[in-house]
Design an enzyme around this catalytic site. Structure first.
Site, mmCIF file in Angstrom:
data_model
loop_
_atom_site.group_PDB
_atom_site.id
_atom_site.type_symbol
_atom_site.label_atom_id
_atom_site.label_comp_id
_atom_site.label_asym_id
_atom_site.label_seq_id
_atom_site.Cartn_x
_atom_site.Cartn_y
_atom_site.Cartn_z
ATOM 1 N N TYR A 32 26.738 40.478 28.356
ATOM 2 C CA TYR A 32 27.583 41.681 28.265
ATOM 3 C C TYR A 32 28.326 41.694 26.933
ATOM 4 O O TYR A 32 28.354 42.711 26.222
ATOM 5 C CB TYR A 32 28.558 41.665 29.440
ATOM 6 C CG TYR A 32 29.427 42.886 29.603
ATOM 7 C CD1 TYR A 32 28.969 44.003 30.300
ATOM 8 C CD2 TYR A 32 30.726 42.926 29.087
ATOM 9 C CE1 TYR A 32 29.777 45.126 30.475
ATOM 10 C CE2 TYR A 32 31.538 44.036 29.256
ATOM 11 C CZ TYR A 32 31.061 45.136 29.947
ATOM 12 O OH TYR A 32 31.873 46.245 30.123
ATOM 13 N N SER A 79 33.747 48.101 24.928
ATOM 14 C CA SER A 79 34.659 47.340 25.783
ATOM 15 C C SER A 79 35.516 46.515 24.836
ATOM 16 O O SER A 79 35.155 46.338 23.664
ATOM 17 C CB SER A 79 33.822 46.416 26.682
ATOM 18 O OG SER A 79 34.615 45.387 27.229
#
Ligand code: NAD
Length: 259
Positions: free
Chosen positions: A154, A141
């Site tokens: 995350y 990401s």
């Protein structure tokens, strides 16, 4: 076709980005193992691939379950003889500031992303090393490369996956294994749709403001990245013919992050 006769396994491929990549791989000629938490969760992707003339099987594979991951990879090899491409894509999100974060929520996110990526990698490399090589791919990401508030587990997990990808590129080279990581910006999938109201609540903003001034603020054109954009990069990385492209992070984010 760019992936003719290749054998691919994608985790979390029942919906969202993983599903789009599974369908793109099948269109490019690969046989695709569609892995997700349950067999039912894989059914729509498998059916879509078959309806389009491709070949797919579903696999019930919770990526945090060591036995399930090993058995899933073994089932693919039993079915099709080898494994050429493995993509660690399964993921979840949790929204909370660090000081309010329960250890359980921290652990759940780290488990799915980081431990799940490790378990798939280990099982896949054991096969790829036997058959002379392959391609490891990871769904990172922009949060593999920078941070945002409210997403600490995350962000930590995605940074960790970048490290794993690079370590595999170094170790895998002598066995013919390449390893790369895709780093998307925001993509409208269930994972993002769920966090829009959660972020709005935490930040005291409207959902529209979360989209405009949090998610897309730093893009060059206020556009979401699409599942098709990410799938195209995933095809390119899987099809790339040499280790000239290994250990790399490819950012697909409408310019949100530039490296
Ligand atoms: P999604 O929620 O639409 O799909 C995630 C899939 O993973 C689901 O099918 C879910 O069942 C599966 N999954 C969850 N936990 C699992 C587990 N323990 N074992 C196996 N499967 C499991 O999400 P998405 O947006 O398609 O996300 C896919 C990947 O892309 C994730 O790694 C996510 O972090 C990453 N990503 C997403 C975005 C985005 O904006 N959507 C941006 C960057 C990276």
């Amino acid at each position: 076709m760019r992936l003719e006769n290749r054998i691919a396994l994608i985790t979390g491929a029942g919906r969202g980005i993983g599903r789009a990549i599974a369908e793109a791989y099948a269109r490019e000629g690969a046989r695709v193992a569609v892995a997700d938490l349950t067999l039912e969760a894989t059914a729509e992707t498998v059916a879509a691939i078959e309806q389009a003339g491709g070949t797919a099987i579903g696999l019930a594979m919770d990526v945090t379950d060591e036995r399930r991951v090993d058995e899933g990879v073994a089932a693919v090899v039993k079915q099709w003889g080898r494994l050429d491409i493995a993509l660690a894509n399964a993921g979840i999100q949790h929204i909370d500031p660090v000081h309010k974060l329960a250890f359980e929520d921290w652990s759940r996110v780290i488990n799915v992303h980081l431990h799940g990526s490790f378990l798939l990698t280990r099982a896949a490399l054991r096969q790829m090393y036997e058959t002379g090589g392959g391609t490891m791919l990871y769904m990172g990401s922009v949060h593999s490369l920078e941070a945002s508030p409210l997403k600490s587990p995350y962000v930590a997990a995605k940074h960790g996956i970048l490290g794993l990808c690079r370590a595999v590129a170094k170790e895998g080279a002598e066995h013919g294994v390449r390893s790369n990581i895709i780093c998307p910006g925001f993509v409208r999938t269930p994972l993002v749709d769920k966090q829009i109201p959660e972020q709005a609540r935490e930040l005291g903003l409207s959902e529209e403001e979360v989209i405009r001034s949090v998610m897309l603020r730093n893009t060059v054109d206020s556009e979401f990245t699409t599942v098709e954009d990410v799938a195209e990069v995933a095809v390119h990385l899987a099809a790339f013919p040499s280790a000239a492209l290994t250990g790399q992070s490819i950012v697909v984010s409408h310019g949100w992050h530039m490296q």
